[in-house]
Enzyme design. Structure first.
Site, PDB file in Angstrom:
ATOM      1  N   GLU A  82      11.265 -23.937 -13.604  1.00  0.00           N
ATOM      2  CA  GLU A  82      10.985 -22.511 -13.336  1.00  0.00           C
ATOM      3  C   GLU A  82      12.127 -21.647 -13.830  1.00  0.00           C
ATOM      4  O   GLU A  82      11.912 -20.581 -14.411  1.00  0.00           O
ATOM      5  CB  GLU A  82      10.739 -22.309 -11.839  1.00  0.00           C
ATOM      6  CG  GLU A  82      10.526 -20.872 -11.408  1.00  0.00           C
ATOM      7  CD  GLU A  82       9.325 -20.188 -12.065  1.00  0.00           C
ATOM      8  OE1 GLU A  82       8.508 -20.881 -12.686  1.00  0.00           O
ATOM      9  OE2 GLU A  82       9.223 -18.954 -11.963  1.00  0.00           O
ATOM     10  N   HIS A 116      17.355 -39.720 -22.744  1.00  0.00           N
ATOM     11  CA  HIS A 116      16.251 -40.376 -23.468  1.00  0.00           C
ATOM     12  C   HIS A 116      15.852 -39.583 -24.700  1.00  0.00           C
ATOM     13  O   HIS A 116      14.693 -39.580 -25.108  1.00  0.00           O
ATOM     14  CB  HIS A 116      15.053 -40.541 -22.524  1.00  0.00           C
ATOM     15  CG  HIS A 116      15.344 -41.451 -21.375  1.00  0.00           C
ATOM     16  ND1 HIS A 116      15.374 -42.828 -21.484  1.00  0.00           N
ATOM     17  CD2 HIS A 116      15.704 -41.171 -20.093  1.00  0.00           C
ATOM     18  CE1 HIS A 116      15.687 -43.353 -20.321  1.00  0.00           C
ATOM     19  NE2 HIS A 116      15.899 -42.376 -19.455  1.00  0.00           N
ATOM     20  N   LYS A 166       0.352 -10.064 -17.699  1.00  0.00           N
ATOM     21  CA  LYS A 166       0.595 -10.441 -16.304  1.00  0.00           C
ATOM     22  C   LYS A 166      -0.434 -11.471 -15.848  1.00  0.00           C
ATOM     23  O   LYS A 166      -0.130 -12.335 -15.050  1.00  0.00           O
ATOM     24  CB  LYS A 166       0.539  -9.198 -15.397  1.00  0.00           C
ATOM     25  CG  LYS A 166       0.857  -9.481 -13.938  1.00  0.00           C
ATOM     26  CD  LYS A 166       2.217 -10.109 -13.762  1.00  0.00           C
ATOM     27  CE  LYS A 166       2.505 -10.529 -12.345  1.00  0.00           C
ATOM     28  NZ  LYS A 166       3.724 -11.376 -12.243  1.00  0.00           N
ATOM     29  N   LYS A 205      11.771 -18.634 -16.578  1.00  0.00           N
ATOM     30  CA  LYS A 205      12.234 -17.259 -16.379  1.00  0.00           C
ATOM     31  C   LYS A 205      13.094 -16.813 -17.547  1.00  0.00           C
ATOM     32  O   LYS A 205      12.932 -15.737 -18.092  1.00  0.00           O
ATOM     33  CB  LYS A 205      13.064 -17.152 -15.083  1.00  0.00           C
ATOM     34  CG  LYS A 205      12.405 -16.933 -13.752  1.00  0.00           C
ATOM     35  CD  LYS A 205      11.294 -15.960 -13.732  1.00  0.00           C
ATOM     36  CE  LYS A 205      10.069 -16.672 -13.955  1.00  0.00           C
ATOM     37  NZ  LYS A 205       8.859 -16.877 -13.706  1.00  0.00           N
ATOM     38  N   ASN A 233      -0.204   0.808   6.622  1.00  0.00           N
ATOM     39  CA  ASN A 233       0.457  -0.234   5.814  1.00  0.00           C
ATOM     40  C   ASN A 233       0.942  -1.295   6.778  1.00  0.00           C
ATOM     41  O   ASN A 233       1.459  -0.967   7.847  1.00  0.00           O
ATOM     42  CB  ASN A 233       1.675   0.338   5.066  1.00  0.00           C
ATOM     43  CG  ASN A 233       1.268   1.186   3.883  1.00  0.00           C
ATOM     44  OD1 ASN A 233       0.097   1.285   3.556  1.00  0.00           O
ATOM     45  ND2 ASN A 233       2.251   1.819   3.248  1.00  0.00           N
ATOM     46  N   GLY A 234       0.808  -2.582   6.403  1.00  0.00           N
ATOM     47  CA  GLY A 234       1.322  -3.662   7.255  1.00  0.00           C
ATOM     48  C   GLY A 234       0.208  -4.644   7.585  1.00  0.00           C
ATOM     49  O   GLY A 234      -0.889  -4.580   7.038  1.00  0.00           O
ATOM     50  N   GLU A 288      11.075 -16.466 -20.940  1.00  0.00           N
ATOM     51  CA  GLU A 288      10.005 -15.464 -21.060  1.00  0.00           C
ATOM     52  C   GLU A 288      10.537 -14.034 -21.055  1.00  0.00           C
ATOM     53  O   GLU A 288       9.855 -13.135 -21.544  1.00  0.00           O
ATOM     54  CB  GLU A 288       8.941 -15.647 -19.979  1.00  0.00           C
ATOM     55  CG  GLU A 288       9.344 -15.326 -18.579  1.00  0.00           C
ATOM     56  CD  GLU A 288       8.151 -15.466 -17.615  1.00  0.00           C
ATOM     57  OE1 GLU A 288       7.019 -15.164 -17.995  1.00  0.00           O
ATOM     58  OE2 GLU A 288       8.394 -15.902 -16.485  1.00  0.00           O
ATOM     59  N   TRP A 326      -3.519  -2.151  -1.131  1.00  0.00           N
ATOM     60  CA  TRP A 326      -3.323  -3.450  -1.776  1.00  0.00           C
ATOM     61  C   TRP A 326      -3.875  -4.447  -0.762  1.00  0.00           C
ATOM     62  O   TRP A 326      -3.247  -4.692   0.279  1.00  0.00           O
ATOM     63  CB  TRP A 326      -1.845  -3.707  -2.040  1.00  0.00           C
ATOM     64  CG  TRP A 326      -1.584  -5.091  -2.511  1.00  0.00           C
ATOM     65  CD1 TRP A 326      -1.185  -6.163  -1.749  1.00  0.00           C
ATOM     66  CD2 TRP A 326      -1.734  -5.608  -3.826  1.00  0.00           C
ATOM     67  NE1 TRP A 326      -1.062  -7.282  -2.501  1.00  0.00           N
ATOM     68  CE2 TRP A 326      -1.403  -6.983  -3.788  1.00  0.00           C
ATOM     69  CE3 TRP A 326      -2.118  -5.060  -5.035  1.00  0.00           C
ATOM     70  CZ2 TRP A 326      -1.440  -7.804  -4.922  1.00  0.00           C
ATOM     71  CZ3 TRP A 326      -2.155  -5.869  -6.151  1.00  0.00           C
ATOM     72  CH2 TRP A 326      -1.815  -7.221  -6.099  1.00  0.00           C
ATOM     73  N   ARG A 343       2.849   1.076  -7.722  1.00  0.00           N
ATOM     74  CA  ARG A 343       2.955  -0.075  -6.805  1.00  0.00           C
ATOM     75  C   ARG A 343       1.758  -1.009  -6.963  1.00  0.00           C
ATOM     76  O   ARG A 343       1.736  -2.096  -6.398  1.00  0.00           O
ATOM     77  CB  ARG A 343       3.022   0.413  -5.361  1.00  0.00           C
ATOM     78  CG  ARG A 343       4.114   1.418  -5.106  1.00  0.00           C
ATOM     79  CD  ARG A 343       3.952   2.023  -3.727  1.00  0.00           C
ATOM     80  NE  ARG A 343       4.425   1.090  -2.730  1.00  0.00           N
ATOM     81  CZ  ARG A 343       5.612   1.208  -2.122  1.00  0.00           C
ATOM     82  NH1 ARG A 343       6.397   2.189  -2.446  1.00  0.00           N
ATOM     83  NH2 ARG A 343       5.994   0.328  -1.240  1.00  0.00           N
ATOM     84  N   CYS A 348       0.850  -1.194   0.000  1.00  0.00           N
ATOM     85  CA  CYS A 348       0.000   0.000   0.000  1.00  0.00           C
ATOM     86  C   CYS A 348       0.888   1.248   0.000  1.00  0.00           C
ATOM     87  O   CYS A 348       2.096   1.172   0.140  1.00  0.00           O
ATOM     88  CB  CYS A 348      -0.857  -0.010   1.250  1.00  0.00           C
ATOM     89  SG  CYS A 348      -1.730  -1.558   1.503  1.00  0.00           S
TER      90      CYS A 348
HETATM   91  C1  AGP Z   1       5.362 -16.581 -14.784  1.00  0.00           C
HETATM   92  O1  AGP Z   1       6.547 -15.808 -14.772  1.00  0.00           O
HETATM   93  C2  AGP Z   1       4.425 -16.144 -15.886  1.00  0.00           C
HETATM   94  N1  AGP Z   1       4.158 -14.752 -15.815  1.00  0.00           N
HETATM   95  C3  AGP Z   1       3.186 -17.012 -15.994  1.00  0.00           C
HETATM   96  O2  AGP Z   1       3.636 -18.326 -16.249  1.00  0.00           O
HETATM   97  C4  AGP Z   1       2.270 -17.067 -14.743  1.00  0.00           C
HETATM   98  O3  AGP Z   1       2.914 -17.754 -13.693  1.00  0.00           O
HETATM   99  C5  AGP Z   1       1.013 -17.840 -15.143  1.00  0.00           C
HETATM  100  O4  AGP Z   1       0.358 -17.122 -16.160  1.00  0.00           O
HETATM  101  C6  AGP Z   1       0.047 -18.070 -13.963  1.00  0.00           C
HETATM  102  O5  AGP Z   1      -0.380 -16.826 -13.469  1.00  0.00           O
HETATM  103  P1  AGP Z   1      -1.171 -16.828 -12.064  1.00  0.00           P
HETATM  104  O6  AGP Z   1      -0.218 -17.315 -11.022  1.00  0.00           O
HETATM  105  O7  AGP Z   1      -1.566 -15.395 -11.857  1.00  0.00           O
HETATM  106  O8  AGP Z   1      -2.358 -17.740 -12.198  1.00  0.00           O
END
Ligand code: AGP
Length: 611
Positions: free
Chosen positions: A484, A507, A606, A488, A103-104, A491, A77, A27, A2
């Site tokens: 993961e 394999h 996002k 990263k 905030n907190g 993407e 938030w 933010r 927040c």
């Molecule tokens: C992860 O870096 C990506 N932005 C994407 O894979 C994300 O994790 C996925 O779209 C799921 O999003 P969510 O956790 O908001 O459901």
């Protein structure tokens, strides 16, 4: 996270408060509000949504924008209570004489709320913060500082607050413990904020409060006290940031800021959720009794992307720590394949945004089949959080960068807490539970050690930024971690990076290996390391450059790799957390070296709210 802004001085307060909120807008938040003391009145205006919605709401308060005086404002938030006007800050005490912004997280707010309700107090919101306003009102005997100090002593948790009262025109009380507060020193006026970004338009001389500090701020006076109520002098800092930098806390990208926030966000995920006396975790939002939990015979986890990878770690934790049969599914598959869900099946959808279409559908499918659904979300009041009806919030604050970092690590920590609680509901002993609880509490420190390696990781990343293909390999809990890390890298740098189980390379994929295909091998000193050493040798025999993540001090791998990234020693369950931070940094620095748009990579959103 927040945002807070406060002003006291001869100028009209509202325009300054609105401008300050706009400078905190980056933010991320879901509602906003302000309170102004002027002409013997305390006026409050709140709205759900963006700052311009608050400006529209101001239209109903004719003349307020011209009034000089003191005021406080807040962008919320949500952590407790969905985004709504009643839940937006400021919160007023029942008599409407005192307004606070906070905030907190107040861990003991339910107990305090029951105490106040027992004394006839009526609450307007679902938030933890509202108890602060009513406690101050109860303690008030003419001195707003003393009443605020007495209230803060009753709070467990964290706070950054600002308080105004109609009985003290021109005066703001502010205090901090665990959530930043900075005082801006003006000429014939002073300001208070949670972030320097909100102050830079007015002053570059600021005082950062320390934990436990409390202050009275008027247009011409700053009276600062420490936790013992002893007057203290704090250094006046001069800010030379440009406005853009301040919005990212002096980081070049939100992604790097969020990577570096992880020690604090993981502390937030853990805060108030470990009971050392019983060696277990306490997850309030579950609303499942120990007896109901004991009837769970199977767990199904569903998610997408990074949330799916976190869920894959959850499978290891729930089976190995809690002894409950667990499977993980890509949410789009789960929603369409007619899964078997019984009344004693626990379904755990994982979603940072809480708005991913496939995961929402998975929640609905699981609910329609009578499963027990508990969600892991970061956004309070999101669709998945609401439709699941039960769950655990990550408390990671808004994740601005499209690439998930701090939300992922908080998901993993919450899954560890979840497995600890389920384990103690079954065969995990109190001493083993306590040992795991202490390992979980040590995670922020481990991550701080990895963050100190950032310059070395950057140096390695700069040398590998030229490659167009990468393999990430791991075993055990480091297998989802490898997936993961590959996600990263691909993407944000657009490099074709593939995560594989280390044993899987031979394999088929090993046919690709040559000097153009580097391999990032997760060779931490945990069970399976000896096997991955063999996999590293297979890669080296095909001339692939190898970057290994190793446990600090373990020299057994160094001689067979081109580069190593060292991770502090920790158990197999904990290893994914410091390791993934190293992989986040590696991906970040490669993407920067390649000139990529790190925070908003091409083609991505996002939150994927479509199928
Ligand atoms: C992860 O870096 C990506 N932005 C994407 O894979 C994300 O994790 C996925 O779209 C799921 O999003 P969510 O956790 O908001 O459901």
């Amino acid at each position: 996270m927040c945002g807070i802004i406060g002003y006291t001085g001869p100028r009209a307060a509202v325009p300054i408060l609105i401008d300050g909120l706009k400078r905190l807008e980056y933010r991320g938040y879901d509602s906003a509000g302000l309170a102004v003391v002027a002409d013997g009145r305390l006026s409050e205006v709140k709205a759900v949504g963006k700052v311009h919605q608050l400006e529209e709401a101001l239209a109903a308060h004719a003349g307020l924008e011209e009034k000089s005086g003191c005021g406080i404002a807040h962008t919320r938030w949500a952590t407790h209570g969905a985004p709504s006007t009643p839940n937006a800050h400021p919160h007023l005490d029942e008599s409407g004489q005192i307004a606070i912004v906070h905030n907190g997280i107040i861990e003991n707010y339910q107990e305090l709320r029951r105490y106040l309700e027992g004394k006839g107090c009526h609450f307007r919101s679902q938030t933890d913060s509202e108890v602060i306003a009513n406690l101050i009102a109860e303690a008030y005997e003419g001195d707003l500082l003393a009443a605020t100090a007495a209230t803060l002593e009753q709070l467990n948790g964290t706070y950054g607050i600002a308080v105004v009262s109609v009985r003290h025109p021109g005066l703001i009380v502010t205090a901090r413990k665990g959530s930043p507060i900075v005082i801006g020193i003006g000429k014939g006026e002073n300001l208070v904020a949670s972030d320097v970004a909100a102050l830079l338009a007015h002053t570059r001389e600021v005082i950062y409060l320390d934990d436990g500090d409390i202050a009275v701020v008027t247009a011409d006076r700053i009276d600062l006290r420490n936790v013992k109520n002893v007057p203290v002098e704090r250094e006046i800092a001069k800010i030379d940031w440009d406005m853009g930098a301040a919005e990212k806390g002096n980081f070049p990208h939100f992604m790097l800021k969020e990577i570096f926030e992880q020690p604090e966000t993981i502390e937030n995920a853990i805060r108030g959720r470990i009971d050392h006396s019983m060696g277990t975790a306490v997850l309030a939002g579950m609303n499942l009794s120990p007896r109901e939990l004991a009837t769970i015979s199977r767990i199904v986890i569903a998610g997408c992307g990074s949330s799916l990878h976190a869920g894959m770690l959850g499978e290891y934790y729930f089976e190995d720590i809690a002894g409950v049969s667990t499977s993980v599914e890509q949410a789009a598959e789960f929603r369409y394949r007619n899964p078997i869900i019984e009344p004693n099946t626990l379904v755990i959808p994982i979603s940072q945004s809480g708005e991913t279409a496939d995961t929402i559908a998975a929640v609905r499918e699981a609910s329609a089949k009578g499963g027990v659904v508990t969600a892991l979300c970061n956004v309070v009041g999101s669709t998945i959080a609401r439709e699941a009806g039960r769950g655990i919030y990550l408390h990671a604050g808004p994740e601005i960068s499209v690439a998930s970092t701090k939300a992922f690590s908080s998901q993993v920590v919450v899954l560890l807490l979840y497995a600890l609680m389920l384990g103690r509901n079954r065969r995990l002993s109190r001493s083993d539970g306590e040992e795991l609880a202490r390992e979980i509490e040590a995670v922020p420190g481990l991550i701080r050690e990895v963050l100190r390696e950032a310059p070395k990781i950057k140096e390695i990343a700069d040398r590998y930024a030229r490659f167009e293909d990468f393999f990430f390999i791991g075993r055990g809990c480091l297998y989802p971690t490898a997936l993961e890390g590959a996600l990263k890298l691909k993407e944000i740098s657009y490099i074709h990076a593939e995560g594989y189980h280390a044993a899987e390379l031979k394999h088929g994929p090993i046919s690709l290996l040559d000097e153009r295909h580097p391999v990032l091998a997760l060779a931490n000193d945990i069970p399976g390391k000896d096997k991955i050493i063999g996999n590293i040798q297979e890669c080296r025999a095909r001339k692939s450059p190898v970057v290994a993540v190793v446990t600090r001090g373990d020299s057994s791998v160094v001689k067979m790799t081109d580069d190593v990234i060292e991770i502090p020693p920790c158990s197999r369950f904990i290893a994914p957390l410091p390791t993934v931070v190293a992989l986040q940094l590696f991906a970040y620095y490669v993407a920067v070296a390649r000139g990529c748009e790190v925070d908003q990579p091409r083609n991505l959103a996002k939150s994927v709210t479509v199928e």
